[in-house]
Scaffold this active site. Structure first.
Site, PDB file in Angstrom:
ATOM      1  N   ASP A   1      -7.578   1.903  -7.166  1.00 12.56           N
ATOM      2  CA  ASP A   1      -8.125   0.884  -6.278  1.00 12.56           C
ATOM      3  C   ASP A   1      -8.765   1.470  -5.027  1.00 12.56           C
ATOM      4  OD1 ASP A   1      -7.461  -1.181  -7.945  1.00 12.56           O
ATOM      5  OD2 ASP A   1      -5.731  -1.860  -6.789  1.00 12.56           O
TER       6      ASP A   1
ATOM      7  N   GLU B   1       4.322   9.034  -0.630  1.00 11.34           N
ATOM      8  CA  GLU B   1       4.341   7.573  -0.701  1.00 11.34           C
ATOM      9  C   GLU B   1       4.936   7.017   0.589  1.00 11.34           C
ATOM     10  OE1 GLU B   1       4.566   3.672  -1.088  1.00 11.34           O
ATOM     11  OE2 GLU B   1       3.347   4.930  -2.410  1.00 11.34           O
ATOM     12  N   GLN B   2       4.251   6.039   1.198  1.00 11.71           N
ATOM     13  CA  GLN B   2       4.696   5.534   2.490  1.00 11.71           C
ATOM     14  C   GLN B   2       5.974   4.704   2.412  1.00 11.71           C
ATOM     15  OE1 GLN B   2       1.918   2.915   4.378  1.00 11.71           O
ATOM     16  NE2 GLN B   2       1.535   1.717   2.527  1.00 11.71           N
TER      17      GLN B   2
ATOM     18  N   ARG C   1       4.856  -4.895 -13.775  1.00  9.84           N
ATOM     19  CA  ARG C   1       4.325  -3.713 -13.102  1.00  9.84           C
ATOM     20  C   ARG C   1       5.427  -2.734 -12.715  1.00  9.84           C
ATOM     21  NH1 ARG C   1      -0.798  -3.453 -11.086  1.00  9.84           N
ATOM     22  NH2 ARG C   1      -2.140  -5.209 -11.637  1.00  9.84           N
TER      23      ARG C   1
ATOM     24  N   TYR D   1       1.322 -15.049 -19.793  1.00  8.16           N
ATOM     25  CA  TYR D   1       1.807 -14.258 -20.926  1.00  8.16           C
ATOM     26  C   TYR D   1       3.236 -13.813 -20.625  1.00  8.16           C
ATOM     27  CZ  TYR D   1      -0.159 -10.651 -17.761  1.00  8.16           C
ATOM     28  OH  TYR D   1      -0.498  -9.894 -16.671  1.00  8.16           O
TER      29      TYR D   1
END
Length: 387
Positions: free
Chosen positions: A288, A29-30, A104, A210
């Site tokens: 993605d 992970e960068q 998230r 929401y």
């Protein structure tokens, strides 16, 4: 060894499922720390059942909100309810799981707990992947080189892995931009604090809200004409005044909700056609990086989690021939993710109709439709059972 480039929801889910299958994995992970920008995410039944299999659902339940109402469409000018779905009584009966909303960052954290700490390497920005003696080799910006048996590009919409594999295809201008913001629950009106996913639809615009974070915040995400705005970044921001200007003349309750938001994010939705191919030898794509989609069916994270489950199962079934396993993964996933990309794309037109005959016909159809049943092909799908 399986190398995953990208430590977002999709990359960590892949690492978790691979670890669960007993396969060695390293995540690169960068960023210097694992974090998830953005705010809310819908955890639909197709994602929830896989998170439960990972053993992380109980932890997520303490951080998320279980929806009672979903697909609650409201008219832009006065908030008239055009349709609403009783998720509390129907969702589990139909699909064996409820629908949840979460921040998230909370979803990322609970998935991370299913991955051994030693399998995650931070501050590692991948700049290229090449093949040497039939094995993929990753190159990082600090000069390090890492060889692997399999490489999974889970590095997002601007994927370096995809860029190294396939000819660059420029994204098309969609004409739509998105705003996102969080409102503290104590500042939000009661209608927005309900355990409901509400969609306000109107000419050229729509807004979804929401509750998330166990009800501590209300998540807003809104869509509007982009004009000449073309920045596709989740770290770009706007002002509350710019956000308000897009919804001038809408129901006063909605305007008050927007006014209570902190600094909103803003990003352009760029249009990308489904890729015909994800896999090159023993290098493949996920999430993605493989299938960026408009967020109008709230399936981006769910499809990345599905990818992760299928990828792990394919590699576990055929560990001696990873190239064949990755071809099988691609064959299983491309038709489904391409279909969701296409229906998400089409939804923008439906939501943004100007007032008139087409809008009235749409509103009448909403009153008759049962979206929970109509979208059963999304929510009822179980990739592990499919395999």
């Amino acid at each position: 060894m399986i190398a995953i480039v990208g430590g977002g929801i999709g990359g960590l889910a892949a690492a978790a499922f691979l670890h669960r299958a007993g396969l060695p994995v390293t995540v690169y992970e960068q960023a210097g720390q694992l974090k998830e920008v953005g705010a809310g995410v819908v955890v639909a039944p197709n994602a929830a059942r896989l998170l439960r299999r990972l053993g992380v659902m109980d932890e997520l339940l303490s951080r998320c909100v279980r929806l009672e109402v979903g697909w609650e469409f409201r008219r832009w000018r006065d908030g008239t309810v055009l349709s609403a779905e009783d998720l509390e009584s129907s969702c589990e009966r139909l699909y064996g799981e409820h629908t949840y909303t979460a921040h998230r960052a909370d979803l990322l954290e609970v998935i991370r707990r299913a991955v051994p700490d030693e399998a995650i390497r931070l501050g590692k920005r991948c700049v290229d992947v090449v093949t040497r003696a039939d094995r993929p080799v990753l190159r990082f910006d600090d000069g390090e080189v890492a060889e692997a048996d399999v490489v999974v590009g889970a590095d997002g919409v601007h994927s370096a892995i995809r860029g190294a594999l396939a000819p660059a295809v420029p994204a098309a201008y969609s004409g739509i931009c998105a705003f996102r913001a969080l409102v503290p629950a104590e500042q939000a009106p009661p209608f927005a604090r309900r355990r409901a996913q509400t969609l306000w639809i109107g000419p050229g615009h729509h807004l979804v809200h929401y509750p998330i974070s166990a009800g501590k915040f209300v998540n807003l995400v809104a869509f509007a004409p982009a004009g000449d705005y073309s920045v596709e970044s989740w770290t770009a921001t706007a002002t509350v005044e710019e956000f308000l200007a897009e919804f001038d003349g809408w129901d006063a309750r909605l305007v008050d909700l927007i006014r209570s938001a902190g600094t909103p994010g803003r990003w352009a939705l760029l249009d990308r056609a489904p890729l015909p191919r994800w896999t090159y030898g023993t290098v493949t794509l996920l999430g993605d990086a493989a299938h960026p989609m408009f967020p109008f069916f709230a399936q981006g994270a769910a499809q990345a989690i599905e990818d992760a489950a299928v990828l792990a199962r394919c590699l576990a079934v055929d560990p001696a021939d990873p190239a064949d396993a990755l071809r099988r993964y691609e064959e299983l996933r491309i038709p489904r993710t391409s279909r969701i990309q296409q229906v998400s794309h089409a939804r923008s037109h439906v939501n943004h109709l100007p007032d008139g005959p087409q809008q009235r016909a749409r509103d009448g159809a909403l009153a008759k439709d049962d979206p929970l049943v109509a979208n059963g092909w999304i929510y009822g799908y179980d990739p592990e059972a499919e395999l």
